[in-house]
Design a protein around this motif. Sequence first.
Motif, PDB file in Angstrom:
ATOM      1  N   LEU A  65      -8.649  17.778  -3.637  1.00 50.77           N
ATOM      2  CA  LEU A  65      -9.001  18.468  -2.399  1.00 50.77           C
ATOM      3  C   LEU A  65      -8.782  19.968  -2.531  1.00 50.77           C
ATOM      4  CD1 LEU A  65      -7.055  15.687  -1.186  1.00 50.77           C
ATOM      5  CD2 LEU A  65      -8.974  16.140   0.299  1.00 50.77           C
ATOM      6  N   ASN A  66      -9.603  20.742  -1.830  1.00 52.20           N
ATOM      7  CA  ASN A  66      -9.428  22.189  -1.843  1.00 52.20           C
ATOM      8  C   ASN A  66      -8.424  22.592  -0.760  1.00 52.20           C
ATOM      9  OD1 ASN A  66     -10.882  22.139   0.576  1.00 52.20           O
ATOM     10  ND2 ASN A  66     -12.763  22.921  -0.333  1.00 52.20           N
ATOM     11  N   ASP A  67      -8.183  23.902  -0.614  1.00 57.61           N
ATOM     12  CA  ASP A  67      -7.201  24.390   0.360  1.00 57.61           C
ATOM     13  C   ASP A  67      -7.516  23.974   1.793  1.00 57.61           C
ATOM     14  OD1 ASP A  67      -5.494  25.650  -1.428  1.00 57.61           O
ATOM     15  OD2 ASP A  67      -6.676  27.493  -1.418  1.00 57.61           O
ATOM     16  N   GLU A  68      -8.798  23.788   2.109  1.00 61.01           N
ATOM     17  CA  GLU A  68      -9.201  23.400   3.462  1.00 61.01           C
ATOM     18  C   GLU A  68      -9.109  21.897   3.692  1.00 61.01           C
ATOM     19  OE1 GLU A  68     -11.415  25.454   1.532  1.00 61.01           O
ATOM     20  OE2 GLU A  68     -10.300  27.162   2.360  1.00 61.01           O
TER      21      GLU A  68
ATOM     22  N   GLY B 214     -12.087  22.812  -9.065  1.00 60.16           N
ATOM     23  CA  GLY B 214     -11.995  23.493  -7.773  1.00 60.16           C
ATOM     24  C   GLY B 214     -10.972  22.910  -6.816  1.00 60.16           C
ATOM     25  N   ALA B 215     -10.224  21.924  -7.258  1.00 56.30           N
ATOM     26  CA  ALA B 215      -9.210  21.317  -6.385  1.00 56.30           C
ATOM     27  C   ALA B 215      -7.951  22.180  -6.350  1.00 56.30           C
ATOM     28  CB  ALA B 215      -8.856  19.924  -6.883  1.00 56.30           C
ATOM     29  N   SER B 216      -7.288  22.161  -5.214  1.00 58.74           N
ATOM     30  CA  SER B 216      -5.995  22.833  -5.070  1.00 58.74           C
ATOM     31  C   SER B 216      -4.852  21.837  -5.191  1.00 58.74           C
ATOM     32  CB  SER B 216      -5.906  23.527  -3.709  1.00 58.74           C
ATOM     33  OG  SER B 216      -6.911  24.499  -3.591  1.00 58.74           O
ATOM     34  N   TYR B 217      -5.135  20.609  -4.785  1.00 55.39           N
ATOM     35  CA  TYR B 217      -4.134  19.556  -4.895  1.00 55.39           C
ATOM     36  C   TYR B 217      -4.816  18.200  -5.008  1.00 55.39           C
ATOM     37  CZ  TYR B 217      -4.869  19.098   0.167  1.00 55.39           C
ATOM     38  OH  TYR B 217      -5.430  18.941   1.409  1.00 55.39           O
ATOM     39  N   ALA B 218      -4.049  17.205  -5.440  1.00 63.52           N
ATOM     40  CA  ALA B 218      -4.577  15.853  -5.630  1.00 63.52           C
ATOM     41  C   ALA B 218      -3.857  14.892  -4.695  1.00 63.52           C
ATOM     42  CB  ALA B 218      -4.380  15.411  -7.075  1.00 63.52           C
ATOM     43  N   HIS B 219      -4.566  13.861  -4.298  1.00 63.11           N
ATOM     44  CA  HIS B 219      -4.016  12.841  -3.391  1.00 63.11           C
ATOM     45  C   HIS B 219      -4.397  11.475  -3.949  1.00 63.11           C
ATOM     46  CE1 HIS B 219      -2.681  11.177   0.442  1.00 63.11           C
ATOM     47  NE2 HIS B 219      -3.752  10.423   0.439  1.00 63.11           N
ATOM     48  N   SER B 220      -3.433  10.571  -4.016  1.00 63.86           N
ATOM     49  CA  SER B 220      -3.686   9.227  -4.538  1.00 63.86           C
ATOM     50  C   SER B 220      -3.257   8.174  -3.530  1.00 63.86           C
ATOM     51  CB  SER B 220      -2.911   8.997  -5.836  1.00 63.86           C
ATOM     52  OG  SER B 220      -3.351   9.886  -6.829  1.00 63.86           O
ATOM     53  N   GLU B 221      -4.021   7.093  -3.489  1.00 68.74           N
ATOM     54  CA  GLU B 221      -3.696   5.945  -2.643  1.00 68.74           C
ATOM     55  C   GLU B 221      -3.858   4.686  -3.473  1.00 68.74           C
ATOM     56  OE1 GLU B 221      -5.633   5.805   1.210  1.00 68.74           O
ATOM     57  OE2 GLU B 221      -5.967   7.957   1.112  1.00 68.74           O
ATOM     58  N   VAL B 222      -3.038   3.684  -3.167  1.00 67.04           N
ATOM     59  CA  VAL B 222      -3.128   2.397  -3.856  1.00 67.04           C
ATOM     60  C   VAL B 222      -2.951   1.277  -2.833  1.00 67.04           C
ATOM     61  CG1 VAL B 222      -0.675   2.331  -4.469  1.00 67.04           C
ATOM     62  CG2 VAL B 222      -2.293   0.994  -5.788  1.00 67.04           C
TER      63      VAL B 222
ATOM     64  N   ASN C 286       0.858  -1.186   0.000  1.00 63.10           N
ATOM     65  CA  ASN C 286       0.000   0.000   0.000  1.00 63.10           C
ATOM     66  C   ASN C 286       0.890   1.230   0.000  1.00 63.10           C
ATOM     67  OD1 ASN C 286       0.853  -0.018   2.662  1.00 63.10           O
ATOM     68  ND2 ASN C 286      -1.130   0.395   3.523  1.00 63.10           N
ATOM     69  N   GLY C 287       0.394   2.285  -0.596  1.00 64.84           N
ATOM     70  CA  GLY C 287       1.161   3.521  -0.680  1.00 64.84           C
ATOM     71  C   GLY C 287       0.247   4.685  -0.982  1.00 64.84           C
ATOM     72  N   LYS C 288       0.777   5.893  -0.792  1.00 64.37           N
ATOM     73  CA  LYS C 288       0.013   7.109  -1.070  1.00 64.37           C
ATOM     74  C   LYS C 288       0.966   8.257  -1.326  1.00 64.37           C
ATOM     75  CE  LYS C 288      -0.503   8.244   3.816  1.00 64.37           C
ATOM     76  NZ  LYS C 288      -1.453   8.515   4.893  1.00 64.37           N
ATOM     77  N   THR C 289       0.446   9.289  -1.970  1.00 65.04           N
ATOM     78  CA  THR C 289       1.238  10.492  -2.192  1.00 65.04           C
ATOM     79  C   THR C 289       1.313  11.279  -0.892  1.00 65.04           C
ATOM     80  OG1 THR C 289      -0.738  11.679  -2.941  1.00 65.04           O
ATOM     81  CG2 THR C 289       0.642  10.690  -4.636  1.00 65.04           C
ATOM     82  N   ARG C 290       2.345  12.094  -0.783  1.00 61.96           N
ATOM     83  CA  ARG C 290       2.472  12.951   0.400  1.00 61.96           C
ATOM     84  C   ARG C 290       1.413  14.052   0.347  1.00 61.96           C
ATOM     85  NH1 ARG C 290       8.667  13.896  -0.504  1.00 61.96           N
ATOM     86  NH2 ARG C 290       7.824  13.608  -2.543  1.00 61.96           N
ATOM     87  N   ASP C 291       0.976  14.510   1.498  1.00 61.36           N
ATOM     88  CA  ASP C 291      -0.045  15.559   1.569  1.00 61.36           C
ATOM     89  C   ASP C 291       0.396  16.806   0.809  1.00 61.36           C
ATOM     90  OD1 ASP C 291      -1.603  13.927   3.102  1.00 61.36           O
ATOM     91  OD2 ASP C 291      -1.037  14.851   4.998  1.00 61.36           O
ATOM     92  N   LYS C 292      -0.492  17.300  -0.016  1.00 66.63           N
ATOM     93  CA  LYS C 292      -0.323  18.537  -0.788  1.00 66.63           C
ATOM     94  C   LYS C 292       0.910  18.537  -1.689  1.00 66.63           C
ATOM     95  CE  LYS C 292      -2.927  21.294   2.483  1.00 66.63           C
ATOM     96  NZ  LYS C 292      -3.022  22.501   3.258  1.00 66.63           N
ATOM     97  N   SER C 293       1.380  17.353  -2.099  1.00 65.51           N
ATOM     98  CA  SER C 293       2.573  17.280  -2.950  1.00 65.51           C
ATOM     99  C   SER C 293       2.253  17.388  -4.439  1.00 65.51           C
ATOM    100  CB  SER C 293       3.349  15.985  -2.678  1.00 65.51           C
ATOM    101  OG  SER C 293       2.581  14.855  -3.035  1.00 65.51           O
ATOM    102  N   ARG C 294       0.978  17.183  -4.826  1.00 65.01           N
ATOM    103  CA  ARG C 294       0.583  17.248  -6.238  1.00 65.01           C
ATOM    104  C   ARG C 294      -0.446  18.351  -6.417  1.00 65.01           C
ATOM    105  NH1 ARG C 294      -1.858  11.820  -7.277  1.00 65.01           N
ATOM    106  NH2 ARG C 294      -2.540  12.887  -9.153  1.00 65.01           N
ATOM    107  N   THR C 295      -0.048  19.470  -6.984  1.00 68.11           N
ATOM    108  CA  THR C 295      -0.987  20.560  -7.206  1.00 68.11           C
ATOM    109  C   THR C 295      -1.958  20.206  -8.319  1.00 68.11           C
ATOM    110  OG1 THR C 295       0.533  21.651  -8.734  1.00 68.11           O
ATOM    111  CG2 THR C 295       0.655  22.299  -6.424  1.00 68.11           C
ATOM    112  N   SER C 296      -3.149  20.806  -8.249  1.00 65.71           N
ATOM    113  CA  SER C 296      -4.192  20.538  -9.225  1.00 65.71           C
ATOM    114  C   SER C 296      -5.083  21.767  -9.347  1.00 65.71           C
ATOM    115  CB  SER C 296      -5.038  19.342  -8.782  1.00 65.71           C
ATOM    116  OG  SER C 296      -6.098  19.124  -9.690  1.00 65.71           O
TER     117      SER C 296
END
Length: 62
Positions: free
Chosen positions: A44-47, A22-30, A8-18
């Motif tokens: 996800l948005n800024d909040e 209306g998203a500010s950044y993207a988050h992925s998990e596998v 299992n793995g995931k991207t770091r918080d707020k590491s991928r801008t988007s």
Amino acid sequence: MWDQIIFNGKTRDKSRTSSLRGASYAHSEVEILEEKIILWDRGLNDEGNSVEQKKMVTFLRN
């Protein structure tokens, strides 16, 4: 019976801008399990609120 998690793995918080939908950044998990692969992408948005998400499950056959 529960599948055993192989990886299992995931991207770091707020590491991928988007800027999609209306998203500010993207988050992925596998998760790779014995019988399936689960991918979950969220925008996800800024909040930190989810503004878009997609979950895909692929079942593996022997």
